[in-house]
Design a protein around this motif. Structure first.
Motif, PDB file in Angstrom:
ATOM      1  N   VAL A  72       0.882  -1.395   0.185  1.00  0.00           N
ATOM      2  CA  VAL A  72       0.441  -0.465  -0.096  1.00  0.00           C
ATOM      3  C   VAL A  72       0.667   1.306  -0.564  1.00  0.00           C
ATOM      4  O   VAL A  72       0.600   1.906  -0.476  1.00  0.00           O
ATOM      5  CB  VAL A  72      -0.777  -0.422   1.234  1.00  0.00           C
ATOM      6  CG1 VAL A  72      -1.506   1.101   1.573  1.00  0.00           C
ATOM      7  CG2 VAL A  72      -2.014  -1.324   0.655  1.00  0.00           C
ATOM      8  N   GLY A  73       2.389   1.227   1.178  1.00  0.00           N
ATOM      9  CA  GLY A  73       2.545   2.163   0.853  1.00  0.00           C
ATOM     10  C   GLY A  73       3.578   2.755  -0.595  1.00  0.00           C
ATOM     11  O   GLY A  73       3.601   3.832  -1.561  1.00  0.00           O
ATOM     12  N   TYR A  74       4.290   1.695  -0.794  1.00  0.00           N
ATOM     13  CA  TYR A  74       4.558   1.681  -2.356  1.00  0.00           C
ATOM     14  C   TYR A  74       3.006   2.082  -3.480  1.00  0.00           C
ATOM     15  O   TYR A  74       3.397   2.821  -4.220  1.00  0.00           O
ATOM     16  CB  TYR A  74       5.124   0.698  -2.993  1.00  0.00           C
ATOM     17  CG  TYR A  74       6.560  -0.107  -2.197  1.00  0.00           C
ATOM     18  CD1 TYR A  74       7.705   0.802  -2.219  1.00  0.00           C
ATOM     19  CD2 TYR A  74       6.683  -1.450  -1.227  1.00  0.00           C
ATOM     20  CE1 TYR A  74       9.355   0.603  -1.922  1.00  0.00           C
ATOM     21  CE2 TYR A  74       8.348  -1.343  -1.018  1.00  0.00           C
ATOM     22  CZ  TYR A  74       8.980  -0.329  -0.541  1.00  0.00           C
ATOM     23  OH  TYR A  74      10.346  -0.704  -0.373  1.00  0.00           O
ATOM     24  N   ILE A  75       2.438   1.502  -2.976  1.00  0.00           N
ATOM     25  CA  ILE A  75       0.975   1.910  -4.739  1.00  0.00           C
ATOM     26  C   ILE A  75       1.839   3.199  -3.885  1.00  0.00           C
ATOM     27  O   ILE A  75       1.057   4.308  -5.141  1.00  0.00           O
ATOM     28  CB  ILE A  75      -0.144   1.594  -4.529  1.00  0.00           C
ATOM     29  CG1 ILE A  75       0.248  -0.310  -4.745  1.00  0.00           C
ATOM     30  CG2 ILE A  75      -0.937   1.799  -4.988  1.00  0.00           C
ATOM     31  CD1 ILE A  75      -0.762  -1.309  -4.405  1.00  0.00           C
ATOM     32  N   ILE A  76       0.944   3.852  -3.357  1.00  0.00           N
ATOM     33  CA  ILE A  76       0.969   5.343  -2.715  1.00  0.00           C
ATOM     34  C   ILE A  76       1.955   6.512  -3.498  1.00  0.00           C
ATOM     35  O   ILE A  76       1.495   7.355  -4.717  1.00  0.00           O
ATOM     36  CB  ILE A  76       0.285   5.471  -0.830  1.00  0.00           C
ATOM     37  CG1 ILE A  76      -0.621   4.805  -0.911  1.00  0.00           C
ATOM     38  CG2 ILE A  76       0.301   7.169  -1.150  1.00  0.00           C
ATOM     39  CD1 ILE A  76      -0.855   4.567   1.058  1.00  0.00           C
TER      40      ILE A  76
ATOM     41  N   LEU B  24       4.367   5.441  -5.372  1.00  0.00           N
ATOM     42  CA  LEU B  24       4.487   5.308  -7.016  1.00  0.00           C
ATOM     43  C   LEU B  24       3.603   5.895  -8.057  1.00  0.00           C
ATOM     44  O   LEU B  24       4.433   6.381  -8.989  1.00  0.00           O
ATOM     45  CB  LEU B  24       4.934   3.783  -7.282  1.00  0.00           C
ATOM     46  CG  LEU B  24       6.188   2.763  -6.845  1.00  0.00           C
ATOM     47  CD1 LEU B  24       5.959   2.165  -7.303  1.00  0.00           C
ATOM     48  CD2 LEU B  24       7.268   3.894  -7.283  1.00  0.00           C
ATOM     49  N   ARG B  25       2.618   5.643  -7.445  1.00  0.00           N
ATOM     50  CA  ARG B  25       0.687   6.312  -7.777  1.00  0.00           C
ATOM     51  C   ARG B  25       1.497   7.551  -7.367  1.00  0.00           C
ATOM     52  O   ARG B  25       0.563   8.633  -9.466  1.00  0.00           O
ATOM     53  CB  ARG B  25       0.256   5.557  -7.389  1.00  0.00           C
ATOM     54  CG  ARG B  25      -0.845   6.126  -8.248  1.00  0.00           C
ATOM     55  CD  ARG B  25      -2.599   5.567  -8.166  1.00  0.00           C
ATOM     56  NE  ARG B  25      -3.172   6.240  -9.418  1.00  0.00           N
ATOM     57  CZ  ARG B  25      -4.773   6.730  -9.372  1.00  0.00           C
ATOM     58  NH1 ARG B  25      -5.008   6.980  -7.934  1.00  0.00           N
ATOM     59  NH2 ARG B  25      -5.029   6.846  -9.738  1.00  0.00           N
ATOM     60  N   ALA B  26       1.382   7.952  -6.907  1.00  0.00           N
ATOM     61  CA  ALA B  26       1.773  10.273  -7.217  1.00  0.00           C
ATOM     62  C   ALA B  26       3.364  11.134  -7.948  1.00  0.00           C
ATOM     63  O   ALA B  26       2.634  11.270  -8.491  1.00  0.00           O
ATOM     64  CB  ALA B  26       2.067   9.875  -5.367  1.00  0.00           C
ATOM     65  N   THR B  27       4.123   9.888  -7.499  1.00  0.00           N
ATOM     66  CA  THR B  27       5.341   9.943  -8.780  1.00  0.00           C
ATOM     67  C   THR B  27       5.438   9.598  -9.945  1.00  0.00           C
ATOM     68  O   THR B  27       5.622  11.146 -10.693  1.00  0.00           O
ATOM     69  CB  THR B  27       6.478   9.518  -7.815  1.00  0.00           C
ATOM     70  OG1 THR B  27       6.685   9.403  -6.167  1.00  0.00           O
ATOM     71  CG2 THR B  27       7.848   9.716  -8.611  1.00  0.00           C
ATOM     72  N   LEU B  28       4.636   8.853 -10.555  1.00  0.00           N
ATOM     73  CA  LEU B  28       4.436   8.836 -11.563  1.00  0.00           C
ATOM     74  C   LEU B  28       3.395   9.176 -11.978  1.00  0.00           C
ATOM     75  O   LEU B  28       3.629  10.179 -12.997  1.00  0.00           O
ATOM     76  CB  LEU B  28       3.859   7.389 -12.070  1.00  0.00           C
ATOM     77  CG  LEU B  28       4.788   6.397 -12.216  1.00  0.00           C
ATOM     78  CD1 LEU B  28       4.294   5.003 -12.028  1.00  0.00           C
ATOM     79  CD2 LEU B  28       6.237   6.268 -13.190  1.00  0.00           C
ATOM     80  N   ARG B  29       2.579   9.945 -11.094  1.00  0.00           N
ATOM     81  CA  ARG B  29       1.241  11.263 -12.404  1.00  0.00           C
ATOM     82  C   ARG B  29       1.828  12.948 -12.042  1.00  0.00           C
ATOM     83  O   ARG B  29       1.730  13.458 -12.650  1.00  0.00           O
ATOM     84  CB  ARG B  29       0.012  11.565 -10.614  1.00  0.00           C
ATOM     85  CG  ARG B  29      -0.817  10.126 -11.544  1.00  0.00           C
ATOM     86  CD  ARG B  29      -1.717  10.297 -10.731  1.00  0.00           C
ATOM     87  NE  ARG B  29      -2.980   9.788 -11.533  1.00  0.00           N
ATOM     88  CZ  ARG B  29      -3.843   9.737 -12.151  1.00  0.00           C
ATOM     89  NH1 ARG B  29      -3.702  11.445 -12.362  1.00  0.00           N
ATOM     90  NH2 ARG B  29      -5.449   9.645 -12.617  1.00  0.00           N
ATOM     91  N   SER B  30       3.250  12.612 -10.798  1.00  0.00           N
ATOM     92  CA  SER B  30       3.960  14.241 -10.538  1.00  0.00           C
ATOM     93  C   SER B  30       4.789  14.487 -12.002  1.00  0.00           C
ATOM     94  O   SER B  30       4.234  15.638 -12.451  1.00  0.00           O
ATOM     95  CB  SER B  30       3.417  14.336  -8.940  1.00  0.00           C
ATOM     96  OG  SER B  30       4.798  13.673  -9.007  1.00  0.00           O
ATOM     97  N   ILE B  31       5.622  13.878 -11.321  1.00  0.00           N
ATOM     98  CA  ILE B  31       6.801  13.652 -12.425  1.00  0.00           C
ATOM     99  C   ILE B  31       7.023  12.816 -13.611  1.00  0.00           C
ATOM    100  O   ILE B  31       8.176  12.546 -14.913  1.00  0.00           O
ATOM    101  CB  ILE B  31       8.118  13.883 -11.585  1.00  0.00           C
ATOM    102  CG1 ILE B  31       8.678  12.728 -10.816  1.00  0.00           C
ATOM    103  CG2 ILE B  31       8.302  14.761 -10.839  1.00  0.00           C
ATOM    104  CD1 ILE B  31      10.177  12.652 -10.501  1.00  0.00           C
ATOM    105  N   GLY B  32       6.387  11.689 -13.634  1.00  0.00           N
ATOM    106  CA  GLY B  32       6.478  10.351 -15.014  1.00  0.00           C
ATOM    107  C   GLY B  32       7.906   9.723 -15.207  1.00  0.00           C
ATOM    108  O   GLY B  32       8.489  10.105 -13.932  1.00  0.00           O
ATOM    109  N   ALA B  33       7.684   9.377 -15.435  1.00  0.00           N
ATOM    110  CA  ALA B  33       9.422   8.008 -15.379  1.00  0.00           C
ATOM    111  C   ALA B  33      10.546   8.574 -15.808  1.00  0.00           C
ATOM    112  O   ALA B  33      11.614   8.675 -14.887  1.00  0.00           O
ATOM    113  CB  ALA B  33       8.541   6.738 -16.591  1.00  0.00           C
ATOM    114  N   GLY B  34       9.865   9.451 -17.331  1.00  0.00           N
ATOM    115  CA  GLY B  34      11.070  10.163 -17.036  1.00  0.00           C
ATOM    116  C   GLY B  34      11.941  11.486 -16.636  1.00  0.00           C
ATOM    117  O   GLY B  34      12.502  12.092 -15.958  1.00  0.00           O
ATOM    118  N   GLY B  35      10.881  11.687 -15.756  1.00  0.00           N
ATOM    119  CA  GLY B  35      11.222  12.883 -13.981  1.00  0.00           C
ATOM    120  C   GLY B  35      11.856  11.658 -12.970  1.00  0.00           C
ATOM    121  O   GLY B  35      12.562  12.316 -12.371  1.00  0.00           O
ATOM    122  N   MET B  36      10.894  10.399 -12.981  1.00  0.00           N
ATOM    123  CA  MET B  36      12.086  10.006 -12.186  1.00  0.00           C
ATOM    124  C   MET B  36      13.101   9.806 -12.277  1.00  0.00           C
ATOM    125  O   MET B  36      14.338   9.399 -11.338  1.00  0.00           O
ATOM    126  CB  MET B  36      11.217   8.470 -12.259  1.00  0.00           C
ATOM    127  CG  MET B  36      10.089   8.853 -11.020  1.00  0.00           C
ATOM    128  SD  MET B  36       8.928   7.083 -11.040  1.00  0.00           S
ATOM    129  CE  MET B  36       9.812   6.435  -9.703  1.00  0.00           C
TER     130      MET B  36
END
Length: 131
Positions: A49-53, A55-67
């Motif tokens: 659950v922690g990882y989903i929260i 990773l989902r927020a990170t992918l939505r905000s900066i995307g894979a390229g931003g990561m």
């Protein structure tokens, strides 16, 4: 909740999952998980659950390229500190902690990016809502 709080919880999530000490979920599950299967599954689901929260927020905000970009910046910073003699990378435990730090920094940036963007641009991010 500021960036340091978001980063701390990302660091705690990653460190609880794996770190170079014996006190982490991966080692515990490998050694004792079969004897305590219900607890191992419960803890795995909580970590998931922690990882989903995050990773989902990170992918939505900066995307894979931003990561990748944030991770590259952290990697370059570590490289500079190593070249300047500030960091010594001959200790494998230290290298694992650096990896946990770098990944948690990426997740902390990802969870905080909407707040930073709003402060810099004055624009808010709005998620798409299906009705």
């Amino acid at each position: 909740m500021g960036f340091l709080t978001r980063w701390f919880f990302a660091f705690a999530l990653l460190a609880l999952t794996f770190n170079p000490t014996q006190y982490n979920y991966i080692n515990w599950a490998r050694d004792y998980g079969a004897m305590n299967l219900s607890i191992a599954v419960l803890l795995a689901l909580i970590l998931m659950v922690g990882y989903i929260i995050y990773l989902r927020a990170t992918l939505r905000s900066i995307g894979a390229g931003g990561m990748v970009l944030v991770l590259a910046i952290v990697g370059a910073l570590i490289w500079v500190l190593y070249d300047l003699g500030v960091l010594q990378l001959d200790n494998s435990s230290f290298q694992v902690w650096l990896g946990v730090f770098a990944l948690s920094f990426v997740l902390g940036i990802g969870l905080s990016w909407s707040h930073v963007r709003r402060a810099l641009s004055g624009q808010s991010d709005v998620d798409d809502v299906d009705e």
